[in-house]
Design a protein around this motif. Sequence first.
Motif, PDB file in Angstrom:
ATOM      1  N   VAL A  83     -28.392  36.370  41.930  1.00 59.41           N
ATOM      2  CA  VAL A  83     -29.830  36.122  41.876  1.00 59.41           C
ATOM      3  C   VAL A  83     -30.479  37.248  41.083  1.00 59.41           C
ATOM      4  O   VAL A  83     -30.433  38.415  41.496  1.00 59.41           O
ATOM      5  CB  VAL A  83     -30.429  36.048  43.296  1.00 59.41           C
ATOM      6  N   ASP A  84     -31.061  36.911  39.950  1.00 68.15           N
ATOM      7  CA  ASP A  84     -31.746  37.912  39.136  1.00 68.15           C
ATOM      8  C   ASP A  84     -33.058  38.303  39.808  1.00 68.15           C
ATOM      9  O   ASP A  84     -33.676  37.507  40.513  1.00 68.15           O
ATOM     10  CB  ASP A  84     -32.019  37.355  37.737  1.00 68.15           C
ATOM     11  N   GLY A  85     -33.486  39.535  39.559  1.00 68.95           N
ATOM     12  CA  GLY A  85     -34.748  40.001  40.117  1.00 68.95           C
ATOM     13  C   GLY A  85     -34.612  40.611  41.487  1.00 68.95           C
ATOM     14  O   GLY A  85     -35.611  41.014  42.090  1.00 68.95           O
ATOM     15  N   VAL A  86     -33.394  40.674  42.022  1.00 64.79           N
ATOM     16  CA  VAL A  86     -33.150  41.303  43.324  1.00 64.79           C
ATOM     17  C   VAL A  86     -32.148  42.427  43.108  1.00 64.79           C
ATOM     18  O   VAL A  86     -30.993  42.185  42.748  1.00 64.79           O
ATOM     19  CB  VAL A  86     -32.604  40.295  44.352  1.00 64.79           C
ATOM     20  N   LYS A  87     -32.602  43.647  43.314  1.00 66.35           N
ATOM     21  CA  LYS A  87     -31.740  44.798  43.096  1.00 66.35           C
ATOM     22  C   LYS A  87     -32.139  45.895  44.069  1.00 66.35           C
ATOM     23  O   LYS A  87     -33.322  46.130  44.300  1.00 66.35           O
ATOM     24  CB  LYS A  87     -31.859  45.293  41.652  1.00 66.35           C
ATOM     25  N   GLY A  88     -31.147  46.528  44.659  1.00 72.23           N
ATOM     26  CA  GLY A  88     -31.418  47.597  45.612  1.00 72.23           C
ATOM     27  C   GLY A  88     -30.627  48.848  45.282  1.00 72.23           C
ATOM     28  O   GLY A  88     -29.815  48.851  44.346  1.00 72.23           O
ATOM     29  N   PRO A  89     -30.827  49.913  46.039  1.00 71.38           N
ATOM     30  CA  PRO A  89     -30.071  51.151  45.814  1.00 71.38           C
ATOM     31  C   PRO A  89     -28.595  50.959  46.155  1.00 71.38           C
ATOM     32  O   PRO A  89     -28.221  50.013  46.863  1.00 71.38           O
ATOM     33  CB  PRO A  89     -30.740  52.141  46.779  1.00 71.38           C
ATOM     34  N   ASP A  90     -27.761  51.849  45.635  1.00 73.32           N
ATOM     35  CA  ASP A  90     -26.320  51.837  45.934  1.00 73.32           C
ATOM     36  C   ASP A  90     -25.661  50.511  45.554  1.00 73.32           C
ATOM     37  O   ASP A  90     -24.753  50.037  46.243  1.00 73.32           O
ATOM     38  CB  ASP A  90     -26.060  52.127  47.416  1.00 73.32           C
ATOM     39  N   GLY A  91     -26.142  49.890  44.475  1.00 72.68           N
ATOM     40  CA  GLY A  91     -25.523  48.656  44.009  1.00 72.68           C
ATOM     41  C   GLY A  91     -25.901  47.415  44.789  1.00 72.68           C
ATOM     42  O   GLY A  91     -25.210  46.394  44.696  1.00 72.68           O
ATOM     43  N   GLY A  92     -26.998  47.481  45.532  1.00 73.15           N
ATOM     44  CA  GLY A  92     -27.428  46.319  46.292  1.00 73.15           C
ATOM     45  C   GLY A  92     -27.756  45.140  45.381  1.00 73.15           C
ATOM     46  O   GLY A  92     -28.474  45.295  44.393  1.00 73.15           O
ATOM     47  N   GLU A  93     -27.210  43.956  45.706  1.00 68.18           N
ATOM     48  CA  GLU A  93     -27.466  42.760  44.923  1.00 68.18           C
ATOM     49  C   GLU A  93     -27.280  41.529  45.795  1.00 68.18           C
ATOM     50  O   GLU A  93     -26.706  41.592  46.888  1.00 68.18           O
ATOM     51  CB  GLU A  93     -26.547  42.690  43.701  1.00 68.18           C
ATOM     52  N   LEU A  94     -27.782  40.402  45.296  1.00 70.15           N
ATOM     53  CA  LEU A  94     -27.774  39.161  46.066  1.00 70.15           C
ATOM     54  C   LEU A  94     -27.097  38.054  45.282  1.00 70.15           C
ATOM     55  O   LEU A  94     -27.376  37.851  44.098  1.00 70.15           O
ATOM     56  CB  LEU A  94     -29.207  38.739  46.413  1.00 70.15           C
ATOM     57  N   HIS A  95     -26.195  37.345  45.957  1.00 68.42           N
ATOM     58  CA  HIS A  95     -25.602  36.123  45.438  1.00 68.42           C
ATOM     59  C   HIS A  95     -25.950  34.991  46.400  1.00 68.42           C
ATOM     60  O   HIS A  95     -26.185  35.219  47.583  1.00 68.42           O
ATOM     61  CB  HIS A  95     -24.087  36.241  45.311  1.00 68.42           C
ATOM     62  N   ALA A  96     -25.979  33.778  45.887  1.00 66.86           N
ATOM     63  CA  ALA A  96     -26.279  32.618  46.725  1.00 66.86           C
ATOM     64  C   ALA A  96     -25.396  31.451  46.324  1.00 66.86           C
ATOM     65  O   ALA A  96     -24.984  31.335  45.163  1.00 66.86           O
ATOM     66  CB  ALA A  96     -27.759  32.232  46.611  1.00 66.86           C
ATOM     67  N   MET A  97     -25.104  30.598  47.289  1.00 68.68           N
ATOM     68  CA  MET A  97     -24.291  29.417  47.024  1.00 68.68           C
ATOM     69  C   MET A  97     -24.647  28.330  48.022  1.00 68.68           C
ATOM     70  O   MET A  97     -25.193  28.599  49.092  1.00 68.68           O
ATOM     71  CB  MET A  97     -22.800  29.747  47.130  1.00 68.68           C
ATOM     72  N   MET A  98     -24.373  27.091  47.661  1.00 69.73           N
ATOM     73  CA  MET A  98     -24.576  25.966  48.560  1.00 69.73           C
ATOM     74  C   MET A  98     -23.241  25.283  48.789  1.00 69.73           C
ATOM     75  O   MET A  98     -22.515  24.977  47.834  1.00 69.73           O
ATOM     76  CB  MET A  98     -25.573  24.968  47.975  1.00 69.73           C
ATOM     77  N   LEU A  99     -22.910  25.044  50.044  1.00 69.63           N
ATOM     78  CA  LEU A  99     -21.625  24.464  50.386  1.00 69.63           C
ATOM     79  C   LEU A  99     -21.469  23.068  49.791  1.00 69.63           C
ATOM     80  O   LEU A  99     -22.332  22.204  49.940  1.00 69.63           O
ATOM     81  CB  LEU A  99     -21.474  24.375  51.909  1.00 69.63           C
ATOM     82  N   ASP A 100     -20.356  22.867  49.097  1.00 73.09           N
ATOM     83  CA  ASP A 100     -19.915  21.538  48.666  1.00 73.09           C
ATOM     84  C   ASP A 100     -18.682  21.232  49.508  1.00 73.09           C
ATOM     85  O   ASP A 100     -17.584  21.733  49.233  1.00 73.09           O
ATOM     86  CB  ASP A 100     -19.577  21.546  47.174  1.00 73.09           C
ATOM     87  N   MET A 101     -18.861  20.415  50.558  1.00 73.60           N
ATOM     88  CA  MET A 101     -17.767  20.271  51.523  1.00 73.60           C
ATOM     89  C   MET A 101     -16.545  19.588  50.896  1.00 73.60           C
ATOM     90  O   MET A 101     -15.405  19.948  51.202  1.00 73.60           O
ATOM     91  CB  MET A 101     -18.231  19.518  52.768  1.00 73.60           C
ATOM     92  N   LYS A 102     -16.753  18.615  50.003  1.00 72.74           N
ATOM     93  CA  LYS A 102     -15.609  17.963  49.382  1.00 72.74           C
ATOM     94  C   LYS A 102     -14.855  18.923  48.475  1.00 72.74           C
ATOM     95  O   LYS A 102     -13.617  18.973  48.493  1.00 72.74           O
ATOM     96  CB  LYS A 102     -16.048  16.733  48.580  1.00 72.74           C
ATOM     97  N   ARG A 103     -15.597  19.708  47.683  1.00 75.43           N
ATOM     98  CA  ARG A 103     -14.930  20.662  46.795  1.00 75.43           C
ATOM     99  C   ARG A 103     -14.188  21.720  47.604  1.00 75.43           C
ATOM    100  O   ARG A 103     -13.089  22.143  47.222  1.00 75.43           O
ATOM    101  CB  ARG A 103     -15.973  21.324  45.877  1.00 75.43           C
TER     102      ARG A 103
END
Length: 452
Positions: A83-103
């Motif tokens: 996720v761009d625009g989210v950054k914190g100290p010590d390398g803090g960062e955010l990823h997001a995903m949505m479950l695809d149950m079949k995949r």
Amino acid sequence: MPVLAGGLDAVPVLEIDPILDDRGTRIIVCCGSGGVGKTTTAAALGVRAAERGRRVVVLTIDPARRLAQSMGIDALDNTPRKVDGVKGPDGGELHAMMLDMKRTFDEIVEAHAEPARARAILENPFYQSLSAGFAGTQEYMAMEKLGQLRARDEWDLIVVDTPPSRSALDFLDAPKRLGSFLDGKFIKLLMAPAKVGGRAGMKFLNVGMSMMTGTLGKLLGGQFLGDVQTFVAAMDTMFGGFRTRADATYRLLQAPGTAFLVVAAPERDALREAAYFVERLAAEGMPLAGLVLNRVHGSGAGRLSAERARAAAENLDQGRIVDQAAGNAGLRGVPAPSSEPSHPATAADSPARPPAAPEAAPTADVSEEHSSEEHSSSKDTDPDIARLTAGLLRLHAERMRVLAREQRTRDRFTALHPEVPVTEVAALPGDVHDLAGLRAIGERLSSPRDRS
């Protein structure tokens, strides 16, 4: 332990930031009934944790596009995306995903079966139906994906938004239900031919199998039964792995590094299910962090009761003007004496009082001509002001009734579970649609006393 003020004096405060800052906390599970804001809460926790220095991945099961849009991502899928625009100290960062149950199911097959067997499973019609919508598959695959993310050790915090199920307990029940399915008599019968060795055994078994398959073939259709048998034969070597991984993930949820947050709205049904879930977590030995009471309404004019506001509105409708003292009213233009000492007006008082006229009301010493002019001017403006003020008073009365209902509902929960820490999240005026909105939710999560 600190406590919440204002009717929650006996209830511990749920302090969110210490949970997010604790490097020993590796998994946060947001659970609760549908429509209470679990997905938004999970995303807000992810944003806040990342900006406080954690490497976070948010796993959501909500197919709505609004979460992806709020994070500035075109679409979420089965792969974590930064996720761009989210950054914190010590390398803090955010990823997001949505479950695809079949995949996710396909990935398990591809990882644990040789290529030829995996291809046979993936192309099997029964498997395609099972992986796309079999009861409980979504919940189980959420558990599988959680186990995969934890095993990768790429993130030091995983925030899970549990599936929007009819019952909030489905997420916990999924491994056991899968085990029951795999251990069921139907599956064992279908697997039996592959497990019985020797011609004598097969000859004996085939008599029973032919009777069973003949009956099931009539009920289900021969082609469907054949697909099931082919699927079971191909999956035979993988069934033990399913159960093993499910049990491992279940133990992971019981571990000290996991924190469950029960999310509820201040409504009877949502809090009833929250209470049931709290009891179930305790029975299963799951680490409960506390209750997030979401979308709580507040008022800056709490000192003005619903009863006083309604009475003031009725007085204005009847051509009377309300005095600052409770229950006092006089005819228009004849102010009633106040029994309370005068004090400066505040924002909390404003809905209780109609706006003052620009000039003082006429007295007996004023000439009849001047009084007539004053009355004429008042006649032109006062009705509109009175109607507006009465409408505002009625809105305030309705808001106070909502607050009282929410407090009664909340107090029933806290009376049953006074040991559960609680934080109240004030309702926002609109929907969350960007990172700023998620940050605002995060601020409210970490500021339980802020009801403005």
